[in-house]
Design an enzyme around this catalytic site. Structure first.
Site, PDB file in Angstrom:
ATOM      1  N   ASP A 283       0.838  -1.200   0.000  1.00  0.00           N
ATOM      2  CA  ASP A 283       0.000   0.000   0.000  1.00  0.00           C
ATOM      3  C   ASP A 283       0.877   1.255   0.000  1.00  0.00           C
ATOM      4  OD1 ASP A 283       0.876  -0.158   2.617  1.00  0.00           O
ATOM      5  OD2 ASP A 283      -1.094   0.098   3.533  1.00  0.00           O
ATOM      6  N   SER A 284       2.210   1.050   0.028  1.00  0.00           N
ATOM      7  CA  SER A 284       3.138   2.156  -0.218  1.00  0.00           C
ATOM      8  C   SER A 284       2.866   2.778  -1.582  1.00  0.00           C
ATOM      9  CB  SER A 284       4.593   1.667  -0.135  1.00  0.00           C
ATOM     10  OG  SER A 284       4.785   0.498  -0.900  1.00  0.00           O
TER      11      SER A 284
ATOM     12  N   ASP B 187      -1.190  -6.089  -0.171  1.00  0.00           N
ATOM     13  CA  ASP B 187      -1.209  -5.431   1.137  1.00  0.00           C
ATOM     14  C   ASP B 187      -2.640  -4.937   1.354  1.00  0.00           C
ATOM     15  OD1 ASP B 187       0.159  -4.582   3.327  1.00  0.00           O
ATOM     16  OD2 ASP B 187       1.235  -2.951   2.315  1.00  0.00           O
TER      17      ASP B 187
ATOM     18  N   GLU C  53       9.294  -4.367  10.546  1.00  0.00           N
ATOM     19  CA  GLU C  53       9.636  -3.039  10.033  1.00  0.00           C
ATOM     20  C   GLU C  53      10.183  -2.136  11.138  1.00  0.00           C
ATOM     21  OE1 GLU C  53       6.805  -1.171   7.419  1.00  0.00           O
ATOM     22  OE2 GLU C  53       7.905   0.723   7.432  1.00  0.00           O
TER      23      GLU C  53
HETATM   24  O1  KIV Z   1       3.541  -1.051   1.700  1.00  0.00           O
HETATM   25  C1  KIV Z   1       4.683  -1.512   1.680  1.00  0.00           C
HETATM   26  O2  KIV Z   1       5.464  -1.289   0.750  1.00  0.00           O
HETATM   27  C2  KIV Z   1       5.104  -2.338   2.803  1.00  0.00           C
HETATM   28  C3  KIV Z   1       6.540  -2.778   2.861  1.00  0.00           C
HETATM   29  C4  KIV Z   1       7.429  -1.649   3.083  1.00  0.00           C
HETATM   30  C5  KIV Z   1       6.737  -3.859   3.833  1.00  0.00           C
HETATM   31  O3  KIV Z   1       4.323  -2.635   3.657  1.00  0.00           O
END
Ligand code: KIV
Length: 267
Positions: free
Chosen positions: A46-47, A85, A184
């Site tokens: 979700d980044s 995610d 994390e």
């Molecule tokens: O959303 C994301 O990219 C993540 C990773 C950094 C683990 O959760």
């Protein structure tokens, strides 16, 4: 030659044998290149809220956006395991909500599993998903979806008590049936203690080198992030190169140098 598909049991079996390589992807082309490079685990993070959609955090990201990008990633992949995610408020409300929305990630997005943020508080939902055939990647430590409650993007587990609690969170995720666990932003000693305490692979981001694997945001790896976090390593400088290419194109259009004969039909 077709390469066998990576699955939750296969990723889990890497613990102690081989480091787990994980990257985020948001589109088909990058996912295809990762797949071709033999990356076994691709996270549609979700980044994407920050890397692709221009939001200031992951909080505004919707399930429909995650499904859209998951489907694009899955179209580029033949052997990697693709994880969606689950975005903010798509699983926190109830076990039933988590189950229904995780089901959509597999049915509509084509994902092979989902990731949920949280330890003990998420155990019941993780158990329900796993019991219903949905592989789960856990995520503890810094939880970006809880950035407001955590008071910012801060390293977690810095006191003895907080470290002890993180180990408990990890065990809860393991007991609930997750196949692997993202750690994390925590001191490497805490990540090491967790890695030794659980039988599933830990996948670190800002958690030091003792983890069973590592995950990076692809934009950080490629040098596309203007202010990258301390834990990120840029293996290329594509931000600089992209800016250079755009400026060169702008100049050539303005000067009339583009298109040249090579780019012109019948010239
Ligand atoms: O959303 C994301 O990219 C993540 C990773 C950094 C683990 O959760």
């Amino acid at each position: 030659m077709s390469i066998a598909k990576w699955t939750a049991p296969k990723i889990r079996s890497l613990k102690g044998n081989q480091k787990v390589v994980c990257l985020t992807a948001y589109d088909c082309t990058f996912a295809r290149w990762m797949d071709e490079a033999g990356v076994p685990l691709i996270l549609v993070g979700d980044s994407l809220g920050m890397t692709v959609l221009g939001y200031g955090s992951t909080l505004p990201v919707t399930l429909d956006q995650m499904l859209h990008h998951t489907a694009a990633v899955c179209r580029g992949v033949t052997s990697a395991m693709v994880i969606t995610d689950m975005p903010f408020m798509s699983y926190q409300v109830s076990v039933q909500q988590a189950l229904e929305n995780a089901g959509r990630c597999l049915q509509e997005g084509g994902a092979d599993g989902v990731k949920l943020e949280g330890g003990k508080i998420r155990a019941e939902s993780i158990r329900a998903l796993v019991d219903n055939g949905i592989p789960v990647l856990g995520h503890i430590g810094l939880l970006p979806q809880s950035v407001k409650a955590m008071g910012g993007y801060r390293v977690q587990g810095k006191t003895e008590e907080a470290a002890r609690q993180l180990i408990e969170e990890a065990k809860a995720v393991e007991d609930a049936g997750a196949f692997a666990l993202v750690l994390e932003a925590m001191p490497p000693s805490v990540a090491q203690a967790i890695t030794e305490a659980v039988s599933l692979p830990t996948i670190g981001i800002g958690a030091g080198r003792s983890c069973d694997g590592q995950v990076l945001v692809i934009n950080d790896l490629l040098g596309l992030t203007d202010k990258p976090p301390k834990f990120a390593k840029a293996y290329a400088k594509l931000g600089e190169e992209t800016r250079r290419a755009i400026a060169a194109y702008r100049d050539e259009v303005q000067s009339g140098a583009f298109p040249g004969d090579e780019q012109t039909y019948g010239a």
